[in-house]
Design an enzyme around this catalytic site. Structure first.
Site, PDB file in Angstrom:
ATOM      1  N   TYR A   1     -22.867  39.892   6.298  1.00 50.61           N
ATOM      2  CA  TYR A   1     -21.422  40.137   6.296  1.00 50.61           C
ATOM      3  C   TYR A   1     -20.945  40.911   5.065  1.00 50.61           C
ATOM      4  CZ  TYR A   1     -20.149  37.224  10.300  1.00 50.61           C
ATOM      5  OH  TYR A   1     -19.980  36.710  11.558  1.00 50.61           O
TER       6      TYR A   1
ATOM      7  N   LYS B   1     -35.339  34.338  11.222  1.00 50.22           N
ATOM      8  CA  LYS B   1     -36.073  35.289  12.063  1.00 50.22           C
ATOM      9  C   LYS B   1     -37.221  35.803  11.205  1.00 50.22           C
ATOM     10  CE  LYS B   1     -36.374  37.617  15.957  1.00 50.22           C
ATOM     11  NZ  LYS B   1     -36.672  36.968  17.239  1.00 50.22           N
TER      12      LYS B   1
ATOM     13  N   ASP C   1     -21.141  28.809  17.512  1.00 49.01           N
ATOM     14  CA  ASP C   1     -20.465  28.902  18.809  1.00 49.01           C
ATOM     15  C   ASP C   1     -21.321  28.341  19.942  1.00 49.01           C
ATOM     16  OD1 ASP C   1     -18.363  30.052  17.447  1.00 49.01           O
ATOM     17  OD2 ASP C   1     -18.119  31.736  18.841  1.00 49.01           O
TER      18      ASP C   1
ATOM     19  N   ASP D   1     -33.886  32.639  18.029  1.00 44.20           N
ATOM     20  CA  ASP D   1     -33.800  32.702  19.494  1.00 44.20           C
ATOM     21  C   ASP D   1     -34.221  31.376  20.112  1.00 44.20           C
ATOM     22  OD1 ASP D   1     -36.343  33.250  18.511  1.00 44.20           O
ATOM     23  OD2 ASP D   1     -36.777  34.869  19.924  1.00 44.20           O
TER      24      ASP D   1
ATOM     25  N   ASP E   1     -22.950  32.029  12.529  1.00 41.41           N
ATOM     26  CA  ASP E   1     -21.763  32.358  13.319  1.00 41.41           C
ATOM     27  C   ASP E   1     -22.079  32.159  14.796  1.00 41.41           C
ATOM     28  OD1 ASP E   1     -19.179  33.424  13.874  1.00 41.41           O
ATOM     29  OD2 ASP E   1     -20.107  35.372  14.308  1.00 41.41           O
TER      30      ASP E   1
END
Ligand code: IPM
Ligand code: MG
Length: 380
Positions: free
Chosen positions: A147, A207, A267, A239, A263
């Site tokens: 970000y 990752k 969700d 993932d 983020d």
């Protein structure tokens, strides 16, 4: 002994922000009275509301108020349908929200996701996947990584066909991600401490099969885990984590992740309980004025489609206020009083439209303000 006054900056912002912040303040006033607290709540503009009033998404006067305060209670910022009015760096998401996180060093975002027994019908998961409950805390690094890292830009490059026959200009965008070991360490400590207070399991997400930052992340988190022998650490690729959260939500206790992955997984976790409308969040920094400075806001956004209609669910905002009392003001009893009142009102069947299950017997459909009234009245 005189009571300490707790100073709160209330920034309602855009969309449903004003109507849900109003209900949170109502509930805070009820707790203040019942628990003998002293709260100084001062409102200031942010987001499009501030652009309209003062030409800037985060006016200097709002920053000054935040600096004088011990916590920020934020509604929501951003209205996608107005994006064309402002260049992207001046829009509320970046110029207000990300700016506040950066300016106040709010590096640790906590997103607790818990399925209330009375709201099981709102979850999209089949009942057998919910039998063991859903109680996940996403701990997200929120002041670094993708970000904030530079360079980030869109430019043009010359692209040559493989056979060298033609060359043409194409647009190209660059983002960067970067994390230092110390940034990883401080968020890892937050994650391990949180896990220690919960079920003592932590899933660190990365990752590491692709990204350098993830390889460092995995190394540093593993090092830090040595300081928390009671907490069980596992590493999981992002993932796989997204998949497992949906298939086996009970497996997760604390989920520790970097900014973008957090983020997204925040969700995903929210989806497990069906509505963003009940989920709070806290973005915590270091000490200011001797307290943990934090920004508390619902996990959901400004929801412009339902704004101003008195139908939005204020529960996420109200539970964010509870997190504020717990983390910034160290008042666990006051936080629990709010959480218990919310549970009681939900168990009694009060439902804003987002959590009203079709055919749920005996429910009481309510508006935003009626939900706030009911929760304020249930505070003991
Ligand atoms: C959130 C939001 C923000 C984020 C956006 C609005 C920049 O999605 O708080 O989760 O990505 O952090
Ligand atoms: Mg988000």
């Amino acid at each position: 002994m005189s009571k300490t006054t707790l100073k709160i900056a209330a920034l309602a912002g855009d969309g449903i922000g004003p109507e849900i912040v109003r209900e949170a303040i109502k509930v805070l006033r009820a707790v203040e009275k019942k628990q003998g607290l002293s709260l100084e709540i001062v409102e200031a503009p942010i987001g499009w509301a501030a652009i309209d009033q003062e030409g800037k998404a985060l006016p200097d006067s709002t920053v000054a108020l935040c600096k004088k305060s011990e916590a920020i209670l934020l509604g929501a910022v951003g209205l996608h349908y107005r994006d064309a009015e402002m260049p992207k760096e001046k829009r509320p998401e970046r110029a207000a929200l990300l700016q506040l996180r950066k300016q106040f060093g709010l590096f640790a975002q906590l997103r607790p996701v818990k399925l209330a027994a009375s709201l099981a019908h709102a979850s999209p998961l089949r009942p057998e996947r919910l039998e063991k409950g859903v109680d996940v805390l996403v701990v997200r690094e929120s002041a670094g990584g993708d970000y904030y890292a530079y360079p980030r830009k869109t430019d043009e490059v010359i692209e040559v066909k493989e056979d060298g026959s033609t060359a043409h200009r194409v647009r190209r965008a660059i983002d960067t991600t970067a994390l230092s070991a110390s940034e990883i360490e401080r968020i890892a400590h937050v994650g391990f401490r949180a896990a220690w207070l919960r079920r003592k399991r932590i899933t660190s997400v990365d990752k590491a099969n692709v990204l350098e930052t993830s390889i460092l992340w995995r190394e540093v988190v593993t090092e830090i885990s040595g300081q928390y022998p009671d907490v069980t650490l596992e590493h999981m690729l992002v993932d796989t984590a997204a998949l497992q959260m949906v298939l086996r939500p009970w497996h997760f206790d604390v989920v520790l992740c970097g900014n973008m992955m957090g983020d997204i997984l925040g969700d995903v976790a929210a989806a497990l309980v069906g509505s963003l409308g009940t989920l709070p969040s806290a973005s915590l920094g270091t000490l200011r004025h001797g307290r943990t400075f934090g920004l508390y806001q619902p996990a959901g956004g400004s929801a412009p489609d339902i704004a101003g209609k008195n139908v939005a669910n204020p529960v996420a905002q109200i539970l964010s206020a509870a997190m504020m009392l717990r983390y910034s003001f160290g008042s666990d009893p006051a936080a629990k009083a709010i959480e218990a009142a919310v549970e009681k009102v939900l168990a009694a069947g009060y439902r804003t439209p987002d959590i009203a299950g079709p055919g749920e017997p005996g429910i009481k459909p309510v508006s935003t303000s009626q939900m706030g009234d009911a929760i304020a009245a249930a505070i003991r």
